[in-house]
Design a protein around this motif. Structure first.
Motif, PDB file in Angstrom:
ATOM      1  N   THR A  61      51.510  46.310  32.240  1.00  0.00           N
ATOM      2  CA  THR A  61      50.976  45.562  31.099  1.00  0.00           C
ATOM      3  C   THR A  61      49.466  45.700  30.971  1.00  0.00           C
ATOM      4  OG1 THR A  61      52.775  43.945  31.323  1.00  0.00           O
ATOM      5  CG2 THR A  61      50.866  43.297  29.987  1.00  0.00           C
ATOM      6  N   TYR A  62      48.769  45.595  32.097  1.00  0.00           N
ATOM      7  CA  TYR A  62      47.314  45.521  32.051  1.00  0.00           C
ATOM      8  C   TYR A  62      46.599  46.664  32.782  1.00  0.00           C
ATOM      9  CZ  TYR A  62      48.105  40.736  30.428  1.00  0.00           C
ATOM     10  OH  TYR A  62      48.505  39.617  29.725  1.00  0.00           O
ATOM     11  N   GLY A  63      47.354  47.535  33.431  1.00  0.00           N
ATOM     12  CA  GLY A  63      46.734  48.699  34.048  1.00  0.00           C
ATOM     13  C   GLY A  63      46.319  48.543  35.490  1.00  0.00           C
ATOM     14  N   GLY A  64      46.515  47.368  36.072  1.00  0.00           N
ATOM     15  CA  GLY A  64      46.142  47.159  37.469  1.00  0.00           C
ATOM     16  C   GLY A  64      46.174  45.689  37.820  1.00  0.00           C
ATOM     17  N   VAL A  65      45.824  45.386  39.062  1.00  0.00           N
ATOM     18  CA  VAL A  65      45.755  44.005  39.537  1.00  0.00           C
ATOM     19  C   VAL A  65      44.495  43.854  40.372  1.00  0.00           C
ATOM     20  CG1 VAL A  65      46.923  42.139  40.775  1.00  0.00           C
ATOM     21  CG2 VAL A  65      48.283  43.933  39.675  1.00  0.00           C
ATOM     22  N   ASP A  66      43.783  42.749  40.174  1.00  0.00           N
ATOM     23  CA  ASP A  66      42.559  42.476  40.925  1.00  0.00           C
ATOM     24  C   ASP A  66      42.658  41.251  41.825  1.00  0.00           C
ATOM     25  OD1 ASP A  66      40.696  44.508  39.584  1.00  0.00           O
ATOM     26  OD2 ASP A  66      41.498  43.398  37.881  1.00  0.00           O
ATOM     27  N   VAL A  67      43.438  40.260  41.406  1.00  0.00           N
ATOM     28  CA  VAL A  67      43.563  39.005  42.149  1.00  0.00           C
ATOM     29  C   VAL A  67      45.034  38.631  42.216  1.00  0.00           C
ATOM     30  CG1 VAL A  67      42.919  36.569  42.278  1.00  0.00           C
ATOM     31  CG2 VAL A  67      41.311  38.231  41.318  1.00  0.00           C
ATOM     32  N   ALA A  68      45.489  38.215  43.392  1.00  0.00           N
ATOM     33  CA  ALA A  68      46.857  37.739  43.558  1.00  0.00           C
ATOM     34  C   ALA A  68      46.827  36.401  44.286  1.00  0.00           C
ATOM     35  CB  ALA A  68      47.692  38.747  44.339  1.00  0.00           C
ATOM     36  N   VAL A  69      47.368  35.386  43.647  1.00  0.00           N
ATOM     37  CA  VAL A  69      47.406  34.048  44.228  1.00  0.00           C
ATOM     38  C   VAL A  69      48.862  33.608  44.310  1.00  0.00           C
ATOM     39  CG1 VAL A  69      46.635  31.654  44.045  1.00  0.00           C
ATOM     40  CG2 VAL A  69      45.182  33.500  43.164  1.00  0.00           C
ATOM     41  N   ASN A  70      49.318  33.258  45.489  1.00  0.00           N
ATOM     42  CA  ASN A  70      50.698  32.817  45.665  1.00  0.00           C
ATOM     43  C   ASN A  70      50.738  31.320  45.953  1.00  0.00           C
ATOM     44  OD1 ASN A  70      53.442  32.656  46.053  1.00  0.00           O
ATOM     45  ND2 ASN A  70      53.375  33.436  48.148  1.00  0.00           N
ATOM     46  N   THR A  71      51.172  30.540  44.963  1.00  0.00           N
ATOM     47  CA  THR A  71      51.256  29.090  45.142  1.00  0.00           C
ATOM     48  C   THR A  71      52.672  28.632  45.461  1.00  0.00           C
ATOM     49  OG1 THR A  71      51.768  28.459  42.846  1.00  0.00           O
ATOM     50  CG2 THR A  71      49.443  28.871  43.392  1.00  0.00           C
ATOM     51  N   PHE A 107      54.957  39.053  49.163  1.00  0.00           N
ATOM     52  CA  PHE A 107      53.954  38.924  48.101  1.00  0.00           C
ATOM     53  C   PHE A 107      52.644  39.534  48.583  1.00  0.00           C
ATOM     54  CE2 PHE A 107      50.584  36.875  45.748  1.00  0.00           C
ATOM     55  CZ  PHE A 107      51.094  36.677  44.469  1.00  0.00           C
ATOM     56  N   LEU A 108      52.252  39.201  49.807  1.00  0.00           N
ATOM     57  CA  LEU A 108      51.016  39.735  50.371  1.00  0.00           C
ATOM     58  C   LEU A 108      51.120  41.257  50.526  1.00  0.00           C
ATOM     59  CD1 LEU A 108      49.170  38.089  53.356  1.00  0.00           C
ATOM     60  CD2 LEU A 108      49.375  40.552  53.186  1.00  0.00           C
ATOM     61  N   GLN A 109      52.270  41.730  50.989  1.00  0.00           N
ATOM     62  CA  GLN A 109      52.459  43.167  51.165  1.00  0.00           C
ATOM     63  C   GLN A 109      52.309  43.922  49.853  1.00  0.00           C
ATOM     64  OE1 GLN A 109      56.452  45.109  51.347  1.00  0.00           O
ATOM     65  NE2 GLN A 109      55.931  45.446  53.523  1.00  0.00           N
ATOM     66  N   GLU A 110      52.989  43.445  48.812  1.00  0.00           N
ATOM     67  CA  GLU A 110      52.933  44.148  47.533  1.00  0.00           C
ATOM     68  C   GLU A 110      51.557  44.029  46.899  1.00  0.00           C
ATOM     69  OE1 GLU A 110      54.765  46.802  44.980  1.00  0.00           O
ATOM     70  OE2 GLU A 110      55.378  46.017  46.933  1.00  0.00           O
ATOM     71  N   ALA A 111      50.904  42.891  47.099  1.00  0.00           N
ATOM     72  CA  ALA A 111      49.526  42.761  46.619  1.00  0.00           C
ATOM     73  C   ALA A 111      48.640  43.792  47.289  1.00  0.00           C
ATOM     74  CB  ALA A 111      49.006  41.351  46.891  1.00  0.00           C
ATOM     75  N   GLY A 112      48.818  43.992  48.590  1.00  0.00           N
ATOM     76  CA  GLY A 112      48.029  44.985  49.304  1.00  0.00           C
ATOM     77  C   GLY A 112      48.264  46.390  48.785  1.00  0.00           C
ATOM     78  N   ILE A 117      45.101  35.352  47.849  1.00  0.00           N
ATOM     79  CA  ILE A 117      44.988  33.960  48.303  1.00  0.00           C
ATOM     80  C   ILE A 117      46.394  33.360  48.354  1.00  0.00           C
ATOM     81  CG2 ILE A 117      43.979  31.690  47.846  1.00  0.00           C
ATOM     82  CD1 ILE A 117      41.942  33.333  46.004  1.00  0.00           C
ATOM     83  N   SER A 118      46.742  32.794  49.490  1.00  0.00           N
ATOM     84  CA  SER A 118      48.040  32.135  49.656  1.00  0.00           C
ATOM     85  C   SER A 118      47.833  30.637  49.837  1.00  0.00           C
ATOM     86  CB  SER A 118      48.775  32.696  50.881  1.00  0.00           C
ATOM     87  OG  SER A 118      48.996  34.088  50.762  1.00  0.00           O
ATOM     88  N   LEU A 119      48.804  29.855  49.402  1.00  0.00           N
ATOM     89  CA  LEU A 119      48.754  28.406  49.583  1.00  0.00           C
ATOM     90  C   LEU A 119      49.517  28.020  50.837  1.00  0.00           C
ATOM     91  CD1 LEU A 119      47.560  25.990  47.928  1.00  0.00           C
ATOM     92  CD2 LEU A 119      47.396  28.273  46.902  1.00  0.00           C
ATOM     93  N   GLY A 120      48.790  27.421  51.774  1.00  0.00           N
ATOM     94  CA  GLY A 120      49.402  26.923  52.984  1.00  0.00           C
ATOM     95  C   GLY A 120      49.558  25.411  52.912  1.00  0.00           C
ATOM     96  N   THR A 121      49.373  24.748  54.025  1.00  0.00           N
ATOM     97  CA  THR A 121      49.485  23.288  54.087  1.00  0.00           C
ATOM     98  C   THR A 121      48.572  22.755  55.180  1.00  0.00           C
ATOM     99  OG1 THR A 121      50.950  21.422  54.646  1.00  0.00           O
ATOM    100  CG2 THR A 121      51.515  23.551  55.581  1.00  0.00           C
ATOM    101  N   ALA A 127      46.140  39.492  59.834  1.00  0.00           N
ATOM    102  CA  ALA A 127      46.469  40.908  59.964  1.00  0.00           C
ATOM    103  C   ALA A 127      46.102  41.672  58.699  1.00  0.00           C
ATOM    104  CB  ALA A 127      47.958  41.072  60.268  1.00  0.00           C
ATOM    105  N   ALA A 128      46.453  41.110  57.543  1.00  0.00           N
ATOM    106  CA  ALA A 128      46.162  41.787  56.277  1.00  0.00           C
ATOM    107  C   ALA A 128      44.660  41.912  56.047  1.00  0.00           C
ATOM    108  CB  ALA A 128      46.811  41.030  55.123  1.00  0.00           C
TER     109      ALA A 128
END
Length: 249
Positions: A83-93, A124-129, A139-143, A169-170
């Motif tokens: 859709t947009y040609g790439g990805v710059d930021v990935a946030v998993n909530t 999610f982190l793997q594919e973002a990488g 950025i991932s949401l923890g607790t 690790a990532a």
């Protein structure tokens, strides 16, 4: 120096249709980012979030998917690239909470909790990488239960705990591409995600464990996530506890 703005960037927001995810989606869009709003079952909320962004002059699309399925995770990022040609930021909530004693937890409940909180977070982190442009942000949401603890949340806190290890690790593995990777760990949040698990008395107790006797507000978490996606590019491999000093006595 890294670009510290979101203008013309592409952001994939896992669980970006409601609650914290929706506010991140709208805030990033206001900053000029193009947004891919992921949702699982909340199609109506996803449509409302996309419409709100578009009505404000921004660009957004929604993508349905079950992030415990690796094929759906890949399709989410493929849609962003197509859709947009790439990805710059990935946030998993995304995440799932269960309050239940260890002695009463079933194998199916364990598998479901770790699937959503750990497996989905990992892939999610793997594919973002794989998909992020150089100088990207993950950025991932923890607790906050990674630092404080209480009874009943063994599979929730346990399922989120691996995010810290995946992130460290990532952060090392993606560093040569200047991709930062972090976890934001809020306290109990004042959203519908929290209340079904608790009695009113316990909800008040949790609020009493933070400054101001209040639960974490999504409005207080979004600026931190925005900071990590922009000016905070030098921070990586960290878990940031944003919880008003939440603890247990």
């Amino acid at each position: 120096m890294a670009d510290t703005t979101l203008r013309d960037k592409v952001a994939v927001i896992g669980g970006g249709e409601k609650n914290l995810g929706a506010l991140i989606s709208r805030t990033f869009a206001e900053d000029g980012a193009r947004i891919v709003v992921h949702y699982h079952t909340s199609e109506k909320e996803a449509e409302e979030t996309v419409r709100a962004i578009q009505d404000g002059g921004g660009k957004a699309v929604s993508v349905q998917g079950d992030l415990t399925r690796v094929t759906d995770v890949r399709r989410l990022f493929e849609t962003a690239v197509d859709t947009y040609g790439g990805v710059d930021v990935a946030v998993n909530t995304t995440g799932m909470v269960l309050r239940k004693p260890i002695l009463e937890t079933t194998e199916d409940e364990y598998d479901r909790m770790f699937g959503i909180n750990a497996k989905a977070g990992y892939f999610f982190l793997q594919e973002a990488g794989r998909r992020l442009n150089d100088h990207g942000r993950i950025i991932s949401l923890g607790t906050s239960l990674l630092a404080a603890f209480t009874d009943g949340y063994s599979t929730y806190a346990g399922g989120k705990a691996p995010l810290e290890h995946f992130t460290r690790a990532a952060a090392k593995e993606f560093a040569d591409r200047f991709i930062s990777v972090n976890v934001v760990a809020p306290g109990p949040m004042d959203t519908p995600f929290f209340y079904p698990q608790e009695t009113p008395e316990r909800a008040r107790f949790h609020a009493s464990q933070a400054m101001g006797d209040q639960l974490t507000r999504i409005e207080d978490i979004v600026p931190l996530i925005r900071f990590l996606a922009t000016e905070g590019w030098w921070i990586t491999g960290q878990t940031l506890f944003a919880n008003g000093g939440y603890t247990t006595r």
